[in-house]
Design an enzyme around this catalytic site. Structure first.
Site, PDB file in Angstrom:
ATOM      1  N   PRO A 267      96.386  30.051  45.337  1.00  0.00           N
ATOM      2  CA  PRO A 267      96.232  28.616  46.023  1.00  0.00           C
ATOM      3  C   PRO A 267      95.502  27.580  45.409  1.00  0.00           C
ATOM      4  O   PRO A 267      94.360  27.816  45.075  1.00  0.00           O
ATOM      5  CB  PRO A 267      95.786  29.280  47.307  1.00  0.00           C
ATOM      6  CG  PRO A 267      96.002  30.697  47.483  1.00  0.00           C
ATOM      7  CD  PRO A 267      96.092  31.029  45.692  1.00  0.00           C
TER       8      PRO A 267
ATOM      9  N   THR B  84      96.458  25.627  42.986  1.00  0.00           N
ATOM     10  CA  THR B  84      96.444  25.120  41.681  1.00  0.00           C
ATOM     11  C   THR B  84      97.350  23.999  41.440  1.00  0.00           C
ATOM     12  O   THR B  84      97.780  23.573  40.229  1.00  0.00           O
ATOM     13  CB  THR B  84      96.867  26.232  40.977  1.00  0.00           C
ATOM     14  OG1 THR B  84      97.946  26.891  41.385  1.00  0.00           O
ATOM     15  CG2 THR B  84      95.722  27.261  40.786  1.00  0.00           C
TER      16      THR B  84
ATOM     17  N   LYS C 122     100.914  23.708  42.989  1.00  0.00           N
ATOM     18  CA  LYS C 122     102.337  24.070  42.766  1.00  0.00           C
ATOM     19  C   LYS C 122     103.010  23.091  43.747  1.00  0.00           C
ATOM     20  O   LYS C 122     104.102  22.486  43.271  1.00  0.00           O
ATOM     21  CB  LYS C 122     102.305  25.447  43.334  1.00  0.00           C
ATOM     22  CG  LYS C 122     101.811  26.639  42.458  1.00  0.00           C
ATOM     23  CD  LYS C 122     101.953  27.892  43.029  1.00  0.00           C
ATOM     24  CE  LYS C 122     101.670  28.144  44.369  1.00  0.00           C
ATOM     25  NZ  LYS C 122     100.046  28.076  44.638  1.00  0.00           N
ATOM     26  N   THR C 123     102.687  22.788  44.937  1.00  0.00           N
ATOM     27  CA  THR C 123     103.419  21.924  45.695  1.00  0.00           C
ATOM     28  C   THR C 123     103.227  20.302  45.232  1.00  0.00           C
ATOM     29  O   THR C 123     104.110  19.489  45.213  1.00  0.00           O
ATOM     30  CB  THR C 123     102.807  21.995  47.166  1.00  0.00           C
ATOM     31  OG1 THR C 123     102.857  23.099  47.625  1.00  0.00           O
ATOM     32  CG2 THR C 123     103.576  20.957  48.220  1.00  0.00           C
TER      33      THR C 123
ATOM     34  N   GLU D 167      64.715  36.170  45.093  1.00  0.00           N
ATOM     35  CA  GLU D 167      65.413  35.332  44.196  1.00  0.00           C
ATOM     36  C   GLU D 167      64.923  35.255  42.717  1.00  0.00           C
ATOM     37  O   GLU D 167      65.590  35.118  41.901  1.00  0.00           O
ATOM     38  CB  GLU D 167      65.499  34.084  44.747  1.00  0.00           C
ATOM     39  CG  GLU D 167      66.215  33.779  46.225  1.00  0.00           C
ATOM     40  CD  GLU D 167      67.634  34.452  46.323  1.00  0.00           C
ATOM     41  OE1 GLU D 167      68.120  34.382  45.209  1.00  0.00           O
ATOM     42  OE2 GLU D 167      67.946  34.952  47.384  1.00  0.00           O
TER      43      GLU D 167
ATOM     44  N   HIS E 212      66.282  38.238  40.757  1.00  0.00           N
ATOM     45  CA  HIS E 212      67.479  38.016  40.062  1.00  0.00           C
ATOM     46  C   HIS E 212      67.287  36.930  39.056  1.00  0.00           C
ATOM     47  O   HIS E 212      67.675  37.272  37.653  1.00  0.00           O
ATOM     48  CB  HIS E 212      68.250  37.232  41.242  1.00  0.00           C
ATOM     49  CG  HIS E 212      68.907  37.818  42.291  1.00  0.00           C
ATOM     50  ND1 HIS E 212      69.787  39.041  41.966  1.00  0.00           N
ATOM     51  CD2 HIS E 212      68.825  37.784  43.803  1.00  0.00           C
ATOM     52  CE1 HIS E 212      69.878  39.575  43.231  1.00  0.00           C
ATOM     53  NE2 HIS E 212      69.344  38.948  44.313  1.00  0.00           N
TER      54      HIS E 212
ATOM     55  N   ASP F 298      74.477  41.421  47.549  1.00  0.00           N
ATOM     56  CA  ASP F 298      74.397  41.804  46.010  1.00  0.00           C
ATOM     57  C   ASP F 298      74.902  43.265  46.061  1.00  0.00           C
ATOM     58  O   ASP F 298      75.796  43.527  45.028  1.00  0.00           O
ATOM     59  CB  ASP F 298      72.895  41.647  45.553  1.00  0.00           C
ATOM     60  CG  ASP F 298      72.370  40.519  46.082  1.00  0.00           C
ATOM     61  OD1 ASP F 298      73.048  39.286  45.796  1.00  0.00           O
ATOM     62  OD2 ASP F 298      71.169  40.495  46.055  1.00  0.00           O
TER      63      ASP F 298
END
Length: 642
Positions: free
Chosen positions: A230, A232, A234-235, A451, A454, A526
């Site tokens: 969805p 990308t 097409k329509t 954080e 990470h 996570d």
């Protein structure tokens, strides 16, 4: 597509040819009718009264008798047998209404007025004006008749409309685009899909110059299937084809074929192709064809399922006994895996155009299209935006620029700056900032360590993506986040990259255990992501040494009624247990790697957390400066933990 409907479509014979007319709307028609009735009633009320009637100086019969006895009456005029006008001695005029059968003089004599008093006044009688009474009588007679006739006409019209709808129920609801109302979107307005444009431009050229291909023995393709996630375009690509083609363009959605009545979908398919063949060469665009083109003979419904009958009619129309029809079908879907194989074979859909998410060059072209005409600040670098938005579709990029424009307007700026674009990207990915959320100091400190865990793990591992931003300001449902963006598009990922990514995802939970010796709910997202990726490594990518290079299952655990009512499992219960054990082993290994990395660089973890508590947000440059400073000021080794 903003196309005007075909006047012949749906058998709609009630449509007004002039939409600008004040009577084009049914509510407006009813309003005009009611307004006309009100005006007519006011006309009767105003002009239906006797002429020259002094409504403010009316008198009764006994008052008239009193005035006569006192000698205050100069003359009496009777008009039309009912209206009596009395001229008084003081120059005013009084009015009295009497019944037509009543004799005025006899009535006055009953109130004591003598013949002598009556003979002293001037008495005249003249013909009355019957126009007002005639209007009133006509109003009483005609208006109810008109109302009854109007109600009968409405009833007959409803019956006729119902008959027309019953007869036109099987007609196609496709919108047809011709030269007059052709959309202004062309291939120049579509960016990031050059291969798809080339394929569809060739289809348009087939219709414009067929001799060029027929001379070489080429056959015009029957159908083109546009496949892609969805957003990308097409329509949008179909609208560009409509704008480029010099032929009639029929547009319809796959869901418009199927109704609750049996046979309606097949009838609409026949009508659509008959209309297209009548105006051939023509293009028919079916959006979301998976609504009607699902795999037959599976899921709910049997052979007489209305959807299957509609699909069968489409198959026959696309490649049946009738040959040589110069009609090309363009269809779009984001679920090609559920389409019926008979629909995908050559001869029906000869070409499959892939509309995938754009690469960095395509994203740059899309950004140029969507920033055209917008006031952009001098610090905006579209190349940088294209690099930091991997995985964004064309719709995502359009939404990104639109959100940036809204933010600039909210901040009363005249131009859209890089800060607004960065903020809008984070809004699109994570949601809006929640600066009003009150966090205690202890909770803020835990989020900072989470954080920072990470970020530190991703910084020291080799195959992770660079940290683009780290913040402890809540956004969306997250208390804080680390945004990692690759420097270039990645199409192939190795097992080492997956393992380092899993370790980076485990960094927050490992930091909580290392600093506080406890776990919080902040690592729930996570863990979900890590578990999903570890299972894909084992079941889809064959990255498990113990289970070997094979795939397990269909690759998707989603329930889809159009094909199967259960997940197809092509492995035993023992293999399922082995998969669970292998996923557990991968996650445990990633967690131990993250914990070992943070233990080795604990001082950097604590210092980075303190900086986050103080500044709350660090971009890539500030984060790398902090880490480099900590690395140079620390004597501990900086090798990655294994």
């Amino acid at each position: 597509m903003n196309n005007k409907p075909d006047p012949s479509n749906n058998g709609n014979k009630e449509s007004n040819p002039n939409p600008n007319s004040p009577f084009a709307n049914r509510n407006a028609q009813r309003l005009w009718i009611i307004l006309g009735i009100v005006v007519l009633v006011l006309f009767v009320v105003i002009f239906g009264q006797p002429n020259n009637v002094p409504r403010s100086n009316r008198i009764t019969l006994d008052q008239l008798a009193n005035q006569l006895q006192q000698g205050n009456v100069e003359s009496i005029t009777v008009q039309g047998g009912t209206d009596v006008f009395i001229e008084l001695a003081n120059g005013t005029t009084a009015y009295y209404y009497k019944e037509r059968e009543t004799d005025l003089f006899s009535a006055l004599e009953t109130f004591g007025v003598t013949q002598e008093e009556l003979s002293q006044i001037e008495f005249t009688e003249r013909q009355g004006d019957n126009t007002s009474s005639l209007i009133l009588q006509l109003f009483i007679a005609v208006v109810p008749t008109l109302i009854i006739v109007w109600l009968l006409w409405r009833m007959m019209r409803s019956v006729r409309s119902g008959q027309d709808q019953a007869l036109s129920f099987g007609r196609s609801r496709a919108r047809v685009v011709r030269d007059v109302e052709r959309p202004q979107v062309t291939f120049a307005d579509v960016a990031g899909a050059e291969e798809a444009k080339q394929e569809l431009a060739e289809v348009v050229e087939f219709l414009k110059e067929p001799d060029k291909f027929i001379r070489l023995g080429a056959r015009i393709p029957k159908g083109v299937l546009m496949v892609g996630p969805p957003g990308t375009g097409k329509t949008l690509m179909a609208r560009a084809v409509a704008g480029e083609a010099g032929t009639p363009f029929f547009s319809i959605s796959g869901s418009e074929f199927v109704e609750m009545f049996v046979g309606v979908g097949a009838s609409r398919v026949r009508d659509l192709f008959e209309r297209a063949k009548a105006e051939a060469p023509a293009i028919v665009f079916v959006d979301e064809i998976d609504a009607v083109g699902r795999h037959r003979g599976a899921g709910l419904g049997g052979g007489h399922d209305e959807r299957e009958q509609t699909l069968n009619q489409i198959l026959v129309e696309m490649d049946g006994f009738e040959q040589g029809t110069n009609v090309i079908i363009i269809a779009a879907t984001n679920r090609p895996d559920i389409l019926d194989p008979a629909l995908l074979r050559p001869g029906r859909f000869d070409r499959k155009v892939i509309m995938d998410n754009p690469d960095v060059r395509g994203r740059l072209d899309i950004l140029k299209v969507h920033t055209k005409g917008k006031p952009m600040a001098a610090d905006v670098e579209l190349e940088t935006i294209a690099r930091i938005t991997p995985g964004f579709s064309g719709a995502d990029l359009e939404n990104l620029i639109n959100e940036a424009a809204i933010l600039a307007a909210r901040r009363n700026k005249k131009t859209i700056g890089m800060s607004e674009i960065q903020e809008s990207m984070e809004r699109v990915i994570m949601g809006p900032e929640r600066k009003t959320r009150v966090m205690s100091e202890s909770e803020k400190k835990k989020v900072a360590y989470h954080e920072a865990g990470h970020a530190v793990v991703q910084y020291f591992l080799e195959h992770t993506t660079p940290v683009h931003k780290i913040t402890i300001i809540p956004r969306g449902r997250a208390g804080g986040y680390v945004m990692s963006l690759p420097e270039e598009d990645v199409f192939l990922k190795s097992r080492e990259q997956f393992e380092d990514e899993l370790a980076g995802l485990m960094g927050g939970r490992a930091a909580e255990e290392l600093i506080y010796n406890q776990f919080t709910t902040g690592a729930s997202s996570d863990l979900q992501q890590a578990t999903s990726r570890a299972r894909m490594m084992v079941t889809q990518f064959g990255m498990s040494e113990s289970l070997g290079p094979r795939a397990f299952g269909g690759g998707s655990g989603s329930l889809f009624l159009g094909r199967d009512l259960y997940e197809q499992r092509d492995y035993s219960e023992q293999a399922a247990e082995d998969i669970d054990n292998e996923v557990k082993r991968i996650l445990q290994t990633a967690y131990q790697r993250a914990k070992a990395t943070l233990t080795q660089h604990r001082s950097k973890l604590e210092d980075l957390a303190n900086v986050l508590i103080e500044q709350e947000t660090l971009d890539r440059t500030a984060f790398e400066e902090v880490m480099n400073k900590l690395t140079t000021s620390n004597t501990e080794p900086a090798e990655s933990a294994v």
